[in-house]
Scaffold this active site. Structure first.
Site, PDB file in Angstrom:
ATOM      1  N   GLU A  48      -6.952   0.022  14.989  1.00  0.00           N
ATOM      2  CA  GLU A  48      -8.376  -0.719  13.858  1.00  0.00           C
ATOM      3  C   GLU A  48      -7.153  -2.133  13.477  1.00  0.00           C
ATOM      4  OE1 GLU A  48      -8.790  -2.210   9.312  1.00  0.00           O
ATOM      5  OE2 GLU A  48      -8.877   0.230   9.576  1.00  0.00           O
ATOM      6  N   ARG A  79       0.777  -1.632  -0.200  1.00  0.00           N
ATOM      7  CA  ARG A  79      -0.074  -0.180   0.165  1.00  0.00           C
ATOM      8  C   ARG A  79       1.235   1.589  -0.054  1.00  0.00           C
ATOM      9  NH1 ARG A  79      -4.858  -1.782   4.212  1.00  0.00           N
ATOM     10  NH2 ARG A  79      -5.181  -3.820   3.294  1.00  0.00           N
ATOM     11  N   SER A 105     -10.825  -5.950   9.871  1.00  0.00           N
ATOM     12  CA  SER A 105     -12.068  -5.600   9.409  1.00  0.00           C
ATOM     13  C   SER A 105     -12.626  -7.037   8.611  1.00  0.00           C
ATOM     14  CB  SER A 105     -11.971  -4.610   8.696  1.00  0.00           C
ATOM     15  OG  SER A 105     -11.129  -4.528   7.764  1.00  0.00           O
ATOM     16  N   ARG A 158       1.996   1.419  10.657  1.00  0.00           N
ATOM     17  CA  ARG A 158       1.304   1.979   8.654  1.00  0.00           C
ATOM     18  C   ARG A 158       2.519   0.985   8.269  1.00  0.00           C
ATOM     19  NH1 ARG A 158      -3.451   4.743   7.588  1.00  0.00           N
ATOM     20  NH2 ARG A 158      -3.077   5.532   8.985  1.00  0.00           N
TER      21      ARG A 158
END
Length: 432
Positions: free
Chosen positions: A344, A257, A347, A272
């Site tokens: 988070e 990502r 999910s 991240r």
């Protein structure tokens, strides 16, 4: 993409969904107009082809005197048919372009609002307290010889890392535990490709609004996936599946990502990052089974975090924070002591028939007629972020890290990670 029958019969439902997402309502009217124009173009082309067929038959029956005029009429109709077919192709393209711009229709009951408006459904486990200064996962990982961000940046740039020694073993242990739990629940394990064609990326809704997040290999026109969901969905593109019950896969892949637009967010450590490994659950089922399947995926995610002995909360994501393909999404946020908040960790999303319609994935109903399947996905373990959470939650005053019982069989039975520890080869858990 959304069902055009819903658009035609209940356009206000689609408009309401766009409003809830904070998206452009006018796109609904654009799609309605494109749909009407395409149907008109198809009808016009069909009518002309009918006239052309009649004209061709008339040529054979025409007298010698009539034949020149009949031939001229047939020739003119052939040219008109060619023009009409070209207009139909243009209308098809315009319809697809407008269709792809509409996100999935959100379910009733999804909270309104944006990122800050998620609704907490439940909180599980007690937030730990510490009688010593809390360290973050990077400080802990570096002291254990488990994480090396400096050399990761030297080799690959910012937001890359090495997992070394106990960190590497922890990754393998988490992957083994996740896959073993998924197989026990009836999932088929899959090692999925991390490079996919544009059709798979577009079909799952990861281009368009999310295109800036994706790495593209331009020379080969391939994309690096941000989740194995993309490859797992594309695996059955243009197929008719046997769906007497949900078809479930547990996919392992590396994920990439760009984290565009996240400048300054979580730049420290491995929360991240641009690359990580993940075990992803993916289900194909009949649309009427999707809501129950969604709850099952969530339950499996919760069971996994309970095995890791991590406190967490389950949140219902607001409409404005849903991805393009999701009609509803539940996040599980685990506690990060160094940030004094929940973040988070996993999910799960119900994508209804949105992805399958784009990818032409179908099943046969009771009458044997092909129908569009539903797809759902759920992260069982995003490994880097889970390692970060484990190191923080289970830290001890002496610098060691408690190993949850469920992970110990995959880490050679060790009960704690310590600096300078002797690495023991992991062994499979004993037979039940």
């Amino acid at each position: 993409m959304i069902d055009l029958r819903l658009l035609r019969e209940n356009p206000d439902v689609v408009r309401a969904s766009q409003r809830a997402r904070g998206a452009d309502e006018s796109l609904v009217d654009t799609l309605l107009a494109a749909d009407e124009a395409r149907r008109a173009a198809v009808g016009h082309a069909d009518d002309l082809r009918g006239e052309q067929k009649s004209a061709s038959q008339a040529v054979a029956k025409a007298s010698k005197e009539e034949r020149p005029a009949v031939l001229e009429r047939a020739k003119a109709l052939a040219a008109q048919v060619k023009e009409a077919e070209e207009a139909q192709r243009a209308a098809d393209a315009a319809l697809r372009d407008a269709h792809l711009k509409i996100a999935n229709v959100v379910h009733d009951g999804v909270p309104p609002g944006g990122e800050d408006d998620a609704v907490t459904l439940r909180t599980v486990g007690e937030v730990p307290t510490y009688d010593f200064p809390v360290r973050d996962h990077l400080e802990i990982g570096e002291a254990l010889g488990a994480i090396d961000m400096e050399r990761g940046a030297k080799v690959s740039g910012a937001r890359f890392y090495f997992l070394t020694g106990p960190g590497a073993l922890l990754e393998f242990a988490l992957a083994q535990l996740a896959i073993s739990r998924a197989v026990a629940a009836g999932f088929t394990p899959v090692v999925a490709p991390a490079l996919v064609k544009p059709e798979a990326m577009e079909g799952t809704g990861f281009l368009g609004a999310h295109g800036e997040e994706v790495y593209r290999v331009e020379r080969d026109d391939l994309y690096l996936v941000g989740t194995s969901e993309v490859a797992l969905a594309g695996m059955h593109a243009n197929e008719v599946l046997d769906l007497d019950g949900p078809r479930r896969y547990a996919g392992w892949s590396s994920c990439f990502r760009r984290e565009a637009g996240s400048y300054g967010k979580d730049t420290r450590g491995i929360i991240r990052v641009h690359w990580f490994d993940k075990v992803e659950m993916f289900s194909f089922c009949r649309p009427e089974e999707a809501a129950d399947e969604h709850r099952r995926l969530l339950a499996w995610e919760e069971e996994f975090l309970q095995q890791l002995e991590l406190p967490y909360r389950v949140v219902d994501i607001a409409a404005g924070d849903l991805g393009t393909s999701a009609a509803r999404k539940f996040d599980i946020e685990a506690w990060f002591p160094s940030q004094d908040t929940y973040r988070e960790l996993t999910s799960t999303s119900d994508c209804t028939t949105f992805q399958a319609r784009r990818l032409n994935i179908r099943y046969r109903d009771a009458d044997g007629k092909p129908q569009t399947a539903a797809t759902l996905n759920g992260t069982l373990c995003a490994i880097a972020r889970t390692i970060a959470c484990l190191l923080e939650v289970h830290q001890r005053a002496d610098g060691s890290v408690y190993v949850p019982k469920a992970l110990r069989p995959w880490l050679g039975g060790v009960e704690a990670l310590t600096a300078g520890m002797t690495l023991t080869a992991a062994v499979p858990p004993p037979a039940a």
